[in-house]
Design a protein around this motif. Structure first.
Motif, PDB file in Angstrom:
ATOM      1  N   GLU A   1       0.809  -1.225   0.000  1.00  0.00           N
ATOM      2  CA  GLU A   1       0.000   0.000   0.000  1.00  0.00           C
ATOM      3  C   GLU A   1       0.837   1.268   0.000  1.00  0.00           C
ATOM      4  N   GLY A   2       1.790   1.342   0.920  1.00  0.00           N
ATOM      5  CA  GLY A   2       2.566   2.576   1.057  1.00  0.00           C
ATOM      6  C   GLY A   2       1.831   3.635   1.862  1.00  0.00           C
TER       7      GLY A   2
ATOM      8  N   THR B   1       3.871  -0.148   6.090  1.00  0.00           N
ATOM      9  CA  THR B   1       4.282   0.278   4.752  1.00  0.00           C
ATOM     10  C   THR B   1       3.788   1.708   4.521  1.00  0.00           C
TER      11      THR B   1
ATOM     12  N   LEU C   1       9.854   5.170   0.823  1.00  0.00           N
ATOM     13  CA  LEU C   1       8.990   4.074   1.255  1.00  0.00           C
ATOM     14  C   LEU C   1       9.704   3.283   2.343  1.00  0.00           C
TER      15      LEU C   1
ATOM     16  N   GLU D   1       3.231   0.135  -5.582  1.00  0.00           N
ATOM     17  CA  GLU D   1       2.246   0.616  -4.618  1.00  0.00           C
ATOM     18  C   GLU D   1       0.846   0.698  -5.228  1.00  0.00           C
TER      19      GLU D   1
ATOM     20  N   ASN E   1       1.994  -6.788   2.991  1.00  0.00           N
ATOM     21  CA  ASN E   1       1.124  -5.724   3.471  1.00  0.00           C
ATOM     22  C   ASN E   1       0.197  -6.208   4.589  1.00  0.00           C
TER      23      ASN E   1
END
Length: 271
Positions: free
Chosen positions: A54-55, A61, A69, A92, A112
């Motif tokens: 996801e970021g 993340t 990141l 992402e 994630n």
């Protein structure tokens, strides 16, 4: 007449020879394709492991102040890739699009905090569990009515639509308001546009640590902890096997604990 029969025999013989050659060539090409389509071999050949994430989900993340990141899952994935002899390359995307991204081969693996669930195991392969955490109910600070999971029945809960926590909220009778991730869940909660959100305890504690004045609190915590794993498309057994070896080595030589201590101040490996 004899010449005509001889010609037919020769043509049939030639056809059989050509067919046999064709089958042999097809088999060789098939074998070659099989080797090329081994995801582990492809990753090694390309020198990179494509990782979906996801970021936007701290501390797992996300992007730091410099825009880099980072996060627990990001560091775990980077270390796994390093031990495979390749580099982790992150792709992402929003949570609800990650599964389709894996299906369409945009990336090789998801890192994630994907919960290991029976329904997902029917469609995907998982690594061994690499973290354990429990679900919590989060409400605004002035909410005195919600003290358990049962209390969210009939309330509106902000949830990512394909997450474990959406299932928990729904199971307990909440009405679901779809969101893109944790940040939006908290935002809607603080704005009074939803009543609750069910989410990961570690993520909420991290959020409160960074935002001590946030108008939210943990109202209830699940007794059983959930486990998360790195996720893969079915049929890539060699890659899953090598990733598991890397995780085991990290836990044995202390590298995992170093990463865990950095982000959580304790060892969050599955007990």
């Amino acid at each position: 007449m004899k010449k005509w029969k001889l010609s037919i025999i020769m043509l049939i013989t030639l056809s059989m020879v050509l067919a046999a050659c064709g089958q042999s060539k097809d088999k060789e090409e098939s074998n070659g394709d099989s080797k090329k389509t081994s995801l582990y071999d492809q990753v090694k050949e390309d020198g990179e492991l494509l990782v979906g994430t996801e970021g936007t989900y701290p501390p797992f993340t996300f992007h730091d102040e410099s825009g880099k990141l980072t996060g627990f899952d990001v560091e775990i994935a980077r270390e796994v890739a390093k031990r495979l002899g390749v580099e982790a390359k992150f792709q992402e995307t929003q949570w609800d699009a990650m599964f389709e991204g894996l299906n369409s081969k945009r990336f090789d693996m998801i890192a994630n905090q994907v919960g290991i669930r029976e329904d997902r195991q029917k469609k995907y392969d998982f690594s061994k569990p690499y973290i354990e955490s429990s679900a919590v109910v989060v409400v605004s600070k002035d909410n005195k009515d919600v003290n358990s999971f049962e209390d969210i029945k009939g309330l509106t809960s902000a949830q990512s639509l394909t997450s474990n926590y959406r299932d928990i909220a729904e199971k307990n009778g909440a009405k679901i308001q779809g969101v893109e991730g944790l940040a939006q869940s908290v935002q809607l909660l603080e704005q009074g546009r939803v009543d609750v959100t069910v989410n990961d305890k570690i993520s909420i504690l991290d959020y409160l640590k960074k935002q001590p004045n946030a108008n939210i609190k943990i109202a209830a915590e699940a007794e059983d902890a959930g486990q998360s794993g790195l996720m893969f498309r079915k049929g890539n057994d060699k890659l899953v096997e090598e990733v598991n070896k890397a995780l085991e080595e990290m836990m044995e030589d202390g590298t995992y604990k170093e990463i865990s201590d950095k982000w959580f101040g304790e060892d969050v490996s599955p007990k």
